[in-house]
Design an enzyme around this catalytic site. Sequence first.
Site, PDB file in Angstrom:
ATOM      1  N   CYS A 113       0.866  -1.173   0.000  1.00  0.00           N
ATOM      2  CA  CYS A 113       0.000   0.000   0.000  1.00  0.00           C
ATOM      3  C   CYS A 113       0.903   1.223   0.000  1.00  0.00           C
ATOM      4  O   CYS A 113       2.098   1.109  -0.262  1.00  0.00           O
ATOM      5  CB  CYS A 113      -0.948  -0.023   1.198  1.00  0.00           C
ATOM      6  SG  CYS A 113      -0.108  -0.173   2.794  1.00  0.00           S
ATOM      7  N   THR A 114       0.379   2.380   0.313  1.00  0.00           N
ATOM      8  CA  THR A 114       1.163   3.605   0.228  1.00  0.00           C
ATOM      9  C   THR A 114       2.312   3.624   1.226  1.00  0.00           C
ATOM     10  O   THR A 114       3.467   3.785   0.861  1.00  0.00           O
ATOM     11  CB  THR A 114       0.272   4.836   0.455  1.00  0.00           C
ATOM     12  OG1 THR A 114      -0.840   4.777  -0.419  1.00  0.00           O
ATOM     13  CG2 THR A 114       1.057   6.121   0.208  1.00  0.00           C
TER      14      THR A 114
END
Length: 257
Positions: A183-184
Site C-alpha cells: 500500500c502507500t
Amino acid sequence: MTSVLNISCYKFVPLPDAAELRERLHAQAVAAGLKGTILLAEEGINFFLAGTAEAVRGLVDGMRVDERFADLEPKESWSDTVPFRKMLVKVKREIIRMDHPTIRPAQGRAPSVDPATLHRWLEQGHDDAGREVVTLDTRNAFEVDAGTFADAIDWRIAKFTEFPDAFRAHKAELQDKTVVSFCTGGIRCEKAAILMREEGLEHVYQLEGGILKYFEHTDGAHYHGGCFVFDERTVLAPDLSAQPSAKAGDEDASASS
C-alpha cells in the site's frame, strides 16, 4: 528550492489515552507551524505532516520521549510548498478502517519483506524458496490507477472495508504462492497481511514501509507510474518528486496509508 519536509508514519500500539494525546499533539503541532493530519485511535497513530525540517523533526523527537513512540521512523520527502491547508488531529475508532475488530496488529505483526528483498525477488522471478511471488495491491482502485507494481493483483476495491470479502472470493488463487501485500505507507497492507494469515494463507508478507519506502530505498524498478498520496501533491514519482494530476482527496483522508 524544495524547503518543505513532508513525513508520513504510523504505528500500531495501544493508546487508551488517545483523547488526551489529541489535545497535546494538536497544541504542539500548531505551535511548531505544522500542517497535516494526525489520526489517533485505541489501536495506534497514523500521521502525515509538513513544515520546516527543524519543526517537523522537532515534533517527532518530542513524540519519541513517550516510550510507545520511541521507534517511530517517518518516511521523508520534500516539496516546494506545504501540501496541506490546515492542521487536523482526530480521534477515530480505527486509524485505518477495516471493520474487522479481531485484527490487532499491536498484538503481533505479520512478517514483512524489506524493499531491497522484494526488488530482488521480482528481479529473479521467485522468492528464496523458489515459490512464485505475486504482489497484491490493497489500495482503492483510483489509487491503483495512478501507478502500481507490474502485474500486481488489483481487486478494484472502492474502500478498504471491502478487502476482507475480496480476499475470500480470491483466496484459492493465492494458495502455494508467496503473496506480498503493499500500500502507500504500510498501514493497510499490514492489516491485510494479518487477515490473510489468520484465514489460512501461509506465505504472506507485507511490504515494509509500503510504496514510499520502496521508492526511497530502491530504483523503483518493477513499479509503473507514481504513488497516489492524499495531499495536494497528489502523485509522487519514484524519486519522490511531486507529479500533480487528478484532484487530491479531502484532508480527512490525508493520513491514509
